[in-house]
Design an enzyme around this catalytic site. Structure first.
Site, PDB file in Angstrom:
ATOM      1  N   THR A  38      18.730   0.579  38.036  1.00  0.00           N
ATOM      2  CA  THR A  38      18.853   1.960  38.492  1.00  0.00           C
ATOM      3  C   THR A  38      20.155   2.187  39.315  1.00  0.00           C
ATOM      4  O   THR A  38      20.390   1.244  40.430  1.00  0.00           O
ATOM      5  CB  THR A  38      17.563   2.370  39.299  1.00  0.00           C
ATOM      6  OG1 THR A  38      16.375   2.145  38.441  1.00  0.00           O
ATOM      7  CG2 THR A  38      17.522   3.703  39.835  1.00  0.00           C
ATOM      8  N   GLN A 115      17.146   1.665  28.064  1.00  0.00           N
ATOM      9  CA  GLN A 115      15.695   1.268  28.693  1.00  0.00           C
ATOM     10  C   GLN A 115      15.123   2.848  28.875  1.00  0.00           C
ATOM     11  O   GLN A 115      15.609   3.614  29.417  1.00  0.00           O
ATOM     12  CB  GLN A 115      15.861   0.734  30.048  1.00  0.00           C
ATOM     13  CG  GLN A 115      14.257   0.218  30.380  1.00  0.00           C
ATOM     14  CD  GLN A 115      13.948  -0.119  31.951  1.00  0.00           C
ATOM     15  OE1 GLN A 115      14.357   0.679  32.602  1.00  0.00           O
ATOM     16  NE2 GLN A 115      13.547  -1.136  32.199  1.00  0.00           N
ATOM     17  N   HIS A 192      10.079   0.204  28.769  1.00  0.00           N
ATOM     18  CA  HIS A 192       9.676  -0.408  30.154  1.00  0.00           C
ATOM     19  C   HIS A 192       8.044  -0.574  30.343  1.00  0.00           C
ATOM     20  O   HIS A 192       7.532   0.679  30.586  1.00  0.00           O
ATOM     21  CB  HIS A 192      10.337   0.615  31.327  1.00  0.00           C
ATOM     22  CG  HIS A 192      10.613  -0.106  32.609  1.00  0.00           C
ATOM     23  ND1 HIS A 192      10.081  -1.517  32.959  1.00  0.00           N
ATOM     24  CD2 HIS A 192      11.234   0.134  33.538  1.00  0.00           C
ATOM     25  CE1 HIS A 192      10.102  -1.549  34.188  1.00  0.00           C
ATOM     26  NE2 HIS A 192      10.917  -0.641  34.536  1.00  0.00           N
ATOM     27  N   ASN A 195       7.170  -3.478  36.110  1.00  0.00           N
ATOM     28  CA  ASN A 195       7.470  -2.995  37.495  1.00  0.00           C
ATOM     29  C   ASN A 195       6.680  -1.922  38.211  1.00  0.00           C
ATOM     30  O   ASN A 195       7.076  -0.807  38.768  1.00  0.00           O
ATOM     31  CB  ASN A 195       8.945  -2.758  37.625  1.00  0.00           C
ATOM     32  CG  ASN A 195       9.754  -4.138  37.595  1.00  0.00           C
ATOM     33  OD1 ASN A 195       9.115  -5.235  37.751  1.00  0.00           O
ATOM     34  ND2 ASN A 195      10.837  -4.044  37.148  1.00  0.00           N
ATOM     35  N   TYR A 197       5.509   0.817  36.592  1.00  0.00           N
ATOM     36  CA  TYR A 197       5.848   2.222  36.153  1.00  0.00           C
ATOM     37  C   TYR A 197       4.447   2.746  35.106  1.00  0.00           C
ATOM     38  O   TYR A 197       3.652   1.836  35.056  1.00  0.00           O
ATOM     39  CB  TYR A 197       7.313   2.178  35.627  1.00  0.00           C
ATOM     40  CG  TYR A 197       8.109   1.985  36.538  1.00  0.00           C
ATOM     41  CD1 TYR A 197       8.257   3.132  37.426  1.00  0.00           C
ATOM     42  CD2 TYR A 197       8.979   0.884  36.838  1.00  0.00           C
ATOM     43  CE1 TYR A 197       9.130   3.040  38.374  1.00  0.00           C
ATOM     44  CE2 TYR A 197       9.630   0.643  37.829  1.00  0.00           C
ATOM     45  CZ  TYR A 197       9.742   1.986  38.592  1.00  0.00           C
ATOM     46  OH  TYR A 197      10.896   1.584  39.893  1.00  0.00           O
ATOM     47  N   ARG A 244       9.620  -4.541  28.030  1.00  0.00           N
ATOM     48  CA  ARG A 244       9.625  -5.494  29.189  1.00  0.00           C
ATOM     49  C   ARG A 244       8.264  -5.356  29.894  1.00  0.00           C
ATOM     50  O   ARG A 244       7.596  -4.276  30.116  1.00  0.00           O
ATOM     51  CB  ARG A 244      10.498  -4.537  30.052  1.00  0.00           C
ATOM     52  CG  ARG A 244      10.857  -5.716  31.214  1.00  0.00           C
ATOM     53  CD  ARG A 244      12.188  -5.100  32.036  1.00  0.00           C
ATOM     54  NE  ARG A 244      12.962  -6.079  32.742  1.00  0.00           N
ATOM     55  CZ  ARG A 244      13.525  -6.153  33.971  1.00  0.00           C
ATOM     56  NH1 ARG A 244      13.347  -4.918  34.650  1.00  0.00           N
ATOM     57  NH2 ARG A 244      14.235  -7.048  34.313  1.00  0.00           N
ATOM     58  N   TYR A 377      22.015   2.531  45.523  1.00  0.00           N
ATOM     59  CA  TYR A 377      21.373   4.057  45.044  1.00  0.00           C
ATOM     60  C   TYR A 377      22.293   5.133  45.761  1.00  0.00           C
ATOM     61  O   TYR A 377      21.851   6.182  45.789  1.00  0.00           O
ATOM     62  CB  TYR A 377      20.057   4.094  45.385  1.00  0.00           C
ATOM     63  CG  TYR A 377      19.157   2.799  44.922  1.00  0.00           C
ATOM     64  CD1 TYR A 377      19.256   2.727  43.493  1.00  0.00           C
ATOM     65  CD2 TYR A 377      17.934   2.562  45.669  1.00  0.00           C
ATOM     66  CE1 TYR A 377      18.375   1.794  42.965  1.00  0.00           C
ATOM     67  CE2 TYR A 377      17.283   1.696  45.128  1.00  0.00           C
ATOM     68  CZ  TYR A 377      17.114   1.230  43.938  1.00  0.00           C
ATOM     69  OH  TYR A 377      16.448   0.317  43.167  1.00  0.00           O
TER      70      TYR A 377
HETATM   71  C1  PHB Z   1      14.262   0.758  41.024  1.00  0.00           C
HETATM   72  O1  PHB Z   1      14.698   1.893  40.909  1.00  0.00           O
HETATM   73  O2  PHB Z   1      14.275   0.249  42.064  1.00  0.00           O
HETATM   74  C2  PHB Z   1      13.672   0.094  39.944  1.00  0.00           C
HETATM   75  C3  PHB Z   1      13.727   0.766  38.709  1.00  0.00           C
HETATM   76  C4  PHB Z   1      13.113   0.123  37.663  1.00  0.00           C
HETATM   77  C5  PHB Z   1      12.595  -1.152  37.681  1.00  0.00           C
HETATM   78  C6  PHB Z   1      12.777  -1.874  38.825  1.00  0.00           C
HETATM   79  C7  PHB Z   1      13.132  -1.070  40.141  1.00  0.00           C
HETATM   80  O3  PHB Z   1      11.948  -1.771  36.720  1.00  0.00           O
END
Ligand code: PHB
Length: 399
Positions: A38, A115, A192, A195, A197, A244, A377
């Site tokens: 990201t 992704q 995805h 993590n 989501y 993933r 970011y």
């Molecule tokens: C993030 O934006 O920090 C982020 C995004 C996707 C991921 C892990 C971290 O799988």
């Protein structure tokens, strides 16, 4: 920004990392992937991939022929998002930019997989409310933390456990995004399901309290991920799809190693994927986040989960496995894991941000540029396209 100090690089040119491997239809000269990252440079409104810098960013990181790039997460629709500066892959305006990015990566004779990312409860509920969108997850009102709860309640957008109709709609959006990716020139997509989501929110009983056929048992919690995989495979072909997982991940307040039964959850899903593979539909890869990184915001080496490994996956899944999570600072572990079985690809994330020529450095055992987390970011070209290659860094006098 200097090189990393107190780190002894190892030349990996004679390891399995530098042997060719076929991933889907792509013939990779080395077993190295750029992990999805990201970067929050997309334009708002519209979630448009950055028009000024993204082509250059991806070009730098795919310059070595045969680089295998997994893009930053892209939202299949506005409802899937909730971060203003992450890209989408549903509108023509977005696709115009993606075509340029994919075209450039292919011009470099490298490969690009998109992704597909759906945030669920990790989204910002207030952004979604502003845009007239729901704040979704597996179940009503099971917030990640107090901050998300406050954001949701203040914006009058409480966390909503999606209905079966809404699940069907998400699946349609994954399918359309996968078709858009391929039509725009990508080599494949990564679903995805890691993590913390949305798909991970269904896999983990900490966030999935459903009592219908999408919750309450290992089989039921796996259903949404498997339905997404099946629908996307049907639409674009099994060889163009990867998925993933993060079995030990705690990001997004997932259970990780605190729930010993979760490994069985992942073993089941992966077993189902192996079953499909034996029926002729083998995915291009399964991508695993290593327990060295349970939260991508932790600095390397901190908070590692040491009581489990991803090695169990080799006993179940017989296709390619990408493993990612602080391999850059652990070249001996990269070498060991790449040698573990002749189907392992090592994914590098954060050090691909600061080292556009990372593959060359791994091959030769060269020092690594440090990264600056404060620009991960940031909406700037600084920290995005201005990291030097090794020879440029030497010319700049970096030590
Ligand atoms: C993030 O934006 O920090 C982020 C995004 C996707 C991921 C892990 C971290 O799988």
């Amino acid at each position: 920004m200097p090189f990393i100090q107190d780190f002894k690089p190892v030349a990996l040119k004679d390891s399995n990392l530098f042997k060719p491997i076929k991933v889907g239809n792509n013939e990779l000269p080395q077993r190295i992937a750029m992990a999805p990252l990201t970067r929050m440079r997309a334009h708002h409104p519209g979630n448009i991939p950055n028009k000024d810098w993204a082509v250059e960013y991806y070009s730098q990181r795919s310059e070595r022929p045969g680089s295998f790039i997994i893009t930053e997460g892209a939202f299949p629709s506005a409802q899937c998002g909730g971060y203003d500066n992450a890209p989408g892959i549903w509108s023509e305006e977005q696709l115009v930019q993606w075509r340029k990015i994919f075209g450039k990566i292919h011009e470099n004779k490298s490969f690009v997989w998109v992704q597909l990312w759906v945030l669920g409860r990790q989204a910002f509920a207030d952004n979604l409310a502003r845009d007239g969108l729901r704040y979704d997850s597996a179940s009503d009102g099971i917030y990640m933390d107090e901050e998300s709860k406050e954001r949701a309640l203040k914006s009058n957008n409480p966390q909503h456990g999606i209905t079966k109709e809404e699940i069907k709609q998400y699946i349609k959006e994954y399918v359309q995004a996968a078709k858009n990716s391929i039509a725009a020139g990508a080599d494949g997509v990564e679903i995805h399901s890691a993590n913390g989501y949305l798909l991970n929110q269904f896999l983990d009983p900490i966030s999935n309290k459903r009592t219908d056929e999408y919750g309450g048992s290992i089989e039921n919690r796996a259903r949404f991920t498997l339905e997404v995989v099946d629908a996307v495979v049907e639409a674009i072909g099994h060889e163009k799809v990867g998925v993933r997982f993060s079995p030990y991940g705690k990001f997004g307040t997932m259970s990780g190693g605190s729930d010993p039964t979760l490994i069985a959850q992942f073993a089941y899903v992966i077993g189902e994927l192996e079953k499909r593979a034996r029926d002729g539909k083998r995915l291009a890869f399964i991508h695993l986040v290593e327990p060295r990184v349970v939260n991508p915001f932790d600095p390397e080496g901190s908070n590692e989960y040491k009581d489990g490994t991803n090695d169990f996956v080799y006993s179940i899944w017989k296709g390619n496995i990408i493993r990612a999570g602080n391999y850059a600072l652990n070249p001996e572990i990269a070498e060991r894991d790449a040698n573990l079985d002749d189907r392992t690809i090592i994914g590098y994330g954060r050090f691909f941000i600061s080292n556009p020529d990372l593959i060359d450095r791994l091959e030769k055992g060269l020092p690594l540029n440090k990264y600056d987390r404060s620009t991960f970011y940031a909406f700037t070209d600084k920290g995005y396209t201005d990291y030097p290659t090794y020879s440029e860094a030497v010319k700049l006098g970096w030590k």
